[in-house]
Design a protein around this motif. Structure first.
Motif, short mmCIF file in Angstrom:
data_model
loop_
_atom_site.label_atom_id
_atom_site.label_comp_id
_atom_site.label_asym_id
_atom_site.label_seq_id
_atom_site.Cartn_x
_atom_site.Cartn_y
_atom_site.Cartn_z
N HIS A 1 -5.78 5.47 -5.71
CA HIS A 1 -6.21 4.05 -5.82
C HIS A 1 -7.35 3.91 -6.42
O HIS A 1 -8.42 4.76 -6.54
CB HIS A 1 -6.22 3.68 -4.34
CG HIS A 1 -5.15 3.60 -3.51
ND1 HIS A 1 -4.31 2.56 -3.59
CD2 HIS A 1 -4.58 4.39 -2.46
CE1 HIS A 1 -3.16 2.92 -2.96
NE2 HIS A 1 -3.41 3.79 -2.15
N LEU B 1 -3.54 -3.31 -5.71
CA LEU B 1 -2.38 -2.56 -5.30
C LEU B 1 -1.31 -2.80 -6.31
O LEU B 1 -0.67 -1.43 -6.50
CB LEU B 1 -1.91 -3.04 -3.90
CG LEU B 1 -3.16 -2.82 -2.83
CD1 LEU B 1 -2.42 -3.40 -1.45
CD2 LEU B 1 -3.62 -1.31 -2.70
N MET C 1 0.85 -1.35 -0.09
CA MET C 1 -0.05 0.03 -0.12
C MET C 1 0.89 1.22 0.13
O MET C 1 1.63 1.53 1.02
CB MET C 1 -0.74 0.10 1.08
CG MET C 1 -1.84 1.24 1.32
SD MET C 1 -3.04 1.28 0.31
CE MET C 1 -4.33 -0.09 1.04
N LYS D 1 -3.27 -9.38 -4.37
CA LYS D 1 -3.28 -7.89 -4.24
C LYS D 1 -3.12 -7.29 -5.62
O LYS D 1 -2.26 -6.05 -5.61
CB LYS D 1 -1.80 -7.51 -3.47
CG LYS D 1 -1.91 -8.19 -1.93
CD LYS D 1 -3.12 -7.61 -1.24
CE LYS D 1 -2.93 -8.09 0.18
NZ LYS D 1 -4.10 -7.59 1.28
N ASP E 1 -2.49 -0.29 -9.25
CA ASP E 1 -2.42 1.17 -8.54
C ASP E 1 -0.94 1.69 -8.67
O ASP E 1 -0.53 2.85 -9.09
CB ASP E 1 -2.80 1.27 -7.02
CG ASP E 1 -4.29 0.93 -6.71
OD1 ASP E 1 -5.14 1.27 -7.99
OD2 ASP E 1 -4.73 0.83 -5.76
N ASN E 2 -0.07 0.80 -8.13
CA ASN E 2 1.50 1.30 -8.19
C ASN E 2 2.10 1.26 -9.55
O ASN E 2 2.78 2.15 -9.73
CB ASN E 2 2.36 0.50 -7.26
CG ASN E 2 1.89 0.41 -5.70
OD1 ASN E 2 1.35 1.36 -5.33
ND2 ASN E 2 1.97 -0.79 -5.27
#
Length: 390
Positions: A139, A197, A134, A194, A200-201
């Motif tokens: 996001h 995430l 995170m 995940k 998102d990254n």
């Protein structure tokens, strides 16, 4: 002067009844034991696990980063504990063996979604944020959706929409259909992989295009049995046997006939093959290859994680892939195959890659350390999603 109300026999009965009710309410509350903190991740990357079992004679830790179960020591108040590691940063499933019975960690809310036993999860952070960590970036959103499926049942999918999806209401997005493995559920790529995430990254770093990711449940036969009041059928015993192929095709038909139309209707998708990808892990990888090779008009991007199709099945059911490699290479913008060197499917996956090479079908591959694990799956997702829709 007021006279006091006499404490009559009926009043005494009422008081006795009232006190008994209060006592019953008090005893109805489960007793609270000592506070148990587990897992506890220490600064040196060791991890302490604890389990409350005053009456147990033996408790062991079973974790994916350990080769064998580790005995735990009983301490004060019946709390068993052990410290292991240092542990390589990643997300790992684990459980406890209490007098031979496998149990989850009741002190931990993070668990592995699965049709069978649901292990607990421990996330050991890196000194630098890992790809699934995170971070302070924009996001996306994760939504649970239900769609009309086969045999009058209701299917379920988890949908990731990228950052800005709700604000940029005129923008349309490509879609990646991502299928998890045997005994996994539609939640596994989300809660264990995940994937939200990771995307998102990658999107924040400019390494991946914003995309919608749809994570369906791959076990159609189990869902039909559950919703029709039947018993869940056992998993196929042969990965490329007739039963396994039929179940994979049943899923492919549901994907093509129900899931994709539902997603295209309810989300702002770019609804053509050049903007549609499919990928999967283990059984989901086999479903991916069969759905993609059987519907080349639907998918231009194909990712197989720890899975394969045998040369015999390729020649029997998908002869066009190898017999006309020029057309296959023109149609597929990406064919990806990856596996761990210790994976029990390593041999079959390498044989599949050799088949593609011999037929002059273009593909990209990645062989990593490790086995048939979600630690590897996260690597494959992080490596492939930046290649999609470029």
């Amino acid at each position: 002067m007021k006279r006091p109300i006499p404490f009559s026999y009926p009043n005494r009965l009422f008081l006795l009844w009232f006190l008994c009710c209060l006592s019953g309410l008090a005893f109805a509350q489960p007793p609270r034991g000592p506070l148990v903190v587990s897992p506890q991740i220490n600064d040196d990357k060791t991890v302490t696990f604890r389990y409350l079992a005053p009456a147990a004679s033996a408790v062991k830790l079973s974790a994916q980063f350990e080769k064998a179960p580790v005995p735990m020591t009983k301490g004060e108040q019946g709390i068993w504990s052990v410290t292991v590691g240092p542990v390589k940063p990643d997300i790992y499933p684990y459980s406890f063996q209490v007098d031979g019975v496998t149990v989850m960690d009741p002190a931990n809310v993070a668990f592995f979604p699965n049709e069978r036993f649901k292990a607990s999860l421990v996330d050991v952070p890196g000194d630098k944020p890992l790809i699934h960590a995170m971070r302070d970036v924009a996001h996306g959103a994760v939504t649970y959706e239900y769609y009309p499926s086969v045999s009058g049942t209701t299917g379920s999918v988890v949908v990731y929409t990228p950052p800005g999806y709700d604000k940029n209401t005129s923008q349309k997005y490509p879609v990646y259909y991502l299928i998890s493995g045997t005994t996994d559920t539609e939640e596994t790529f989300f809660k264990v992989g995940k994937t939200n995430l990771i995307l998102d990254n990658l999107i924040a770093d400019g390494k991946a295009k914003p995309m919608i990711i749809v994570m369906p449940y791959g076990n159609i036969a189990a869902r039909i049995a559950e919703q029709k009041g039947g018993s869940k059928p056992a998993d196929p015993t042969v990965r490329d046997g007739d039963d396994a192929i039929k179940r994979a095709n049943d899923f492919g038909n549901d994907l093509i006939g129900n899931i994709i139309p539902y997603v295209d209707k309810n989300y702002r998708t770019i609804a053509d093959r050049n903007n549609r990808a499919i990928g999967g892990f283990s059984r989901g990888g086999g479903q991916t290859l069969r759905a993609a090779f059987g519907h080349m008009d639907k998918f231009a991007w194909v990712c197989s994680y720890s899975s394969y199709l045998s040369p015999q099945e390729m020649d029997k059911n998908f002869p066009q892939i190898g017999s006309n490699p020029d057309n296959t290479n023109k149609q597929l913008k990406l064919l990806w195959v990856s596996v761990g060197s210790d994976d029990f499917l390593y041999k079959g996956t390498v044989e599949f890659m050799d088949y593609l090479k011999a037929k002059k079908v273009n593909y990209k591959s990645l062989i990593t350390d490790g086995g048939h694990t979600w630690m590897n799956v996260k690597k494959y997702v992080a490596e492939t999603t930046p290649l999609l829709f470029q």
